[in-house]
Design a protein around this motif. Sequence first.
Motif, PDB file in Angstrom:
ATOM      1  N   SER A   1     -21.024  46.785  19.311  1.00 17.16           N
ATOM      2  CA  SER A   1     -21.907  47.876  18.862  1.00 17.16           C
ATOM      3  C   SER A   1     -22.814  48.416  19.960  1.00 17.16           C
ATOM      4  CB  SER A   1     -22.783  47.388  17.698  1.00 17.16           C
ATOM      5  OG  SER A   1     -23.742  46.438  18.150  1.00 17.16           O
TER       6      SER A   1
ATOM      7  N   SER B   1     -24.437  50.428  22.791  1.00 14.80           N
ATOM      8  CA  SER B   1     -24.269  51.705  23.481  1.00 14.80           C
ATOM      9  C   SER B   1     -24.285  51.429  24.973  1.00 14.80           C
ATOM     10  CB  SER B   1     -25.425  52.645  23.127  1.00 14.80           C
ATOM     11  OG  SER B   1     -26.645  52.133  23.647  1.00 14.80           O
ATOM     12  N   PRO B   2     -23.844  52.369  25.816  1.00 14.48           N
ATOM     13  CA  PRO B   2     -23.915  52.137  27.265  1.00 14.48           C
ATOM     14  C   PRO B   2     -25.328  51.804  27.735  1.00 14.48           C
ATOM     15  CG  PRO B   2     -22.505  54.012  26.806  1.00 14.48           C
ATOM     16  CD  PRO B   2     -23.140  53.628  25.498  1.00 14.48           C
ATOM     17  N   GLU B   3     -26.312  52.487  27.155  1.00 14.49           N
ATOM     18  CA  GLU B   3     -27.708  52.242  27.559  1.00 14.49           C
ATOM     19  C   GLU B   3     -28.155  50.840  27.153  1.00 14.49           C
ATOM     20  OE1 GLU B   3     -26.726  56.376  27.394  1.00 14.49           O
ATOM     21  OE2 GLU B   3     -26.671  54.854  25.804  1.00 14.49           O
TER      22      GLU B   3
ATOM     23  N   ALA C   1     -18.456  49.506  25.613  1.00 14.34           N
ATOM     24  CA  ALA C   1     -19.342  50.470  26.269  1.00 14.34           C
ATOM     25  C   ALA C   1     -19.305  50.357  27.789  1.00 14.34           C
ATOM     26  CB  ALA C   1     -20.779  50.275  25.774  1.00 14.34           C
TER      27      ALA C   1
ATOM     28  N   LYS D   1     -17.908  53.128  29.878  1.00 18.24           N
ATOM     29  CA  LYS D   1     -18.657  54.373  29.972  1.00 18.24           C
ATOM     30  C   LYS D   1     -19.809  54.295  30.976  1.00 18.24           C
ATOM     31  CE  LYS D   1     -17.633  55.540  25.135  1.00 18.24           C
ATOM     32  NZ  LYS D   1     -18.214  55.857  23.801  1.00 18.24           N
TER      33      LYS D   1
END
Length: 289
Positions: free
Chosen positions: A9, A11-13, A59, A62
């Motif tokens: 789950s 995100s890239p950040e 992620a 990305k």
Amino acid sequence: HFTKREIDSFSPEALEGVIKLLVQKGKTLSNINFLDLDYHRRATVTFMEAIDIFGRAPAARKIKDRSIIYPCYSAVYVMNKTRILEDVHMGDRDELVLERKLAERFVRASNLESLSYARALAMQSEVMGRLGKYKLALEAIDVIDMLYAPEEHSEFLVQAYSSDKLAQAISLAAVWKLSDGDEDGAKETCSYVVDQLLPKMFDGGANSYSHVFMSLFATYNGLNWPDGKALSLLELFEQYVIGTFEKTKAKDGRSPCQHLFKPAPMWLRLCAEQECLPYNGMDEDICWV
């Protein structure tokens, strides 16, 4: 520890934040007390967790700046060589199998990003050399030599990886050449390291210098110390390693290379004595022993 659902789950950040946090945690643990193996084991487990998460997280594909994970490969590789990971489950119990896999993954992850790619090649070249595949090791070092400019890159490498791994890889070329029977090539590499590399390396890294000198010591010892090299290296060791430490030592006055400060010069004086050169400081050395 994160579950598979949590890792999927990210995100890239979020993934970038987790990796940076784990890297910082690992560095902090390893720097708290470098003489305490328990801290190093905990640090290594942390670095390994970061590698595992980065490898499993969707992620990660990305994230453009993949350099956030590079210090983990370098740290685990170094700590595995020091054999402090014997009681940590690594998946591969064979030391060289693990190091080879780490090096291969690092090369793939770095994706030809200049210095990080060169650092990955440094890991790979060392593994190849220790496996006796000297041609492959030297081919990798040739690429490193093309990418690396010590006056521009050495300080960055010390800050990123705790020591200048590229200078160390280039100096190891002398060992691999000697092991492969190329004595002239080994001598040429040693001369290059002394004349061209050492003066241009970052002068705040005593630990970096000490690793380079280990390659010089091993090579010249294998060549039976030609042309008064023992005393020559003694002067250089005191200048670059001990002198640099004295100028830049931390508040606690400790460094991983400190254990060399007394025995290395003593050994070099003994080697020089075999060449019928004077042994200065014998009484002091006997008292220390």
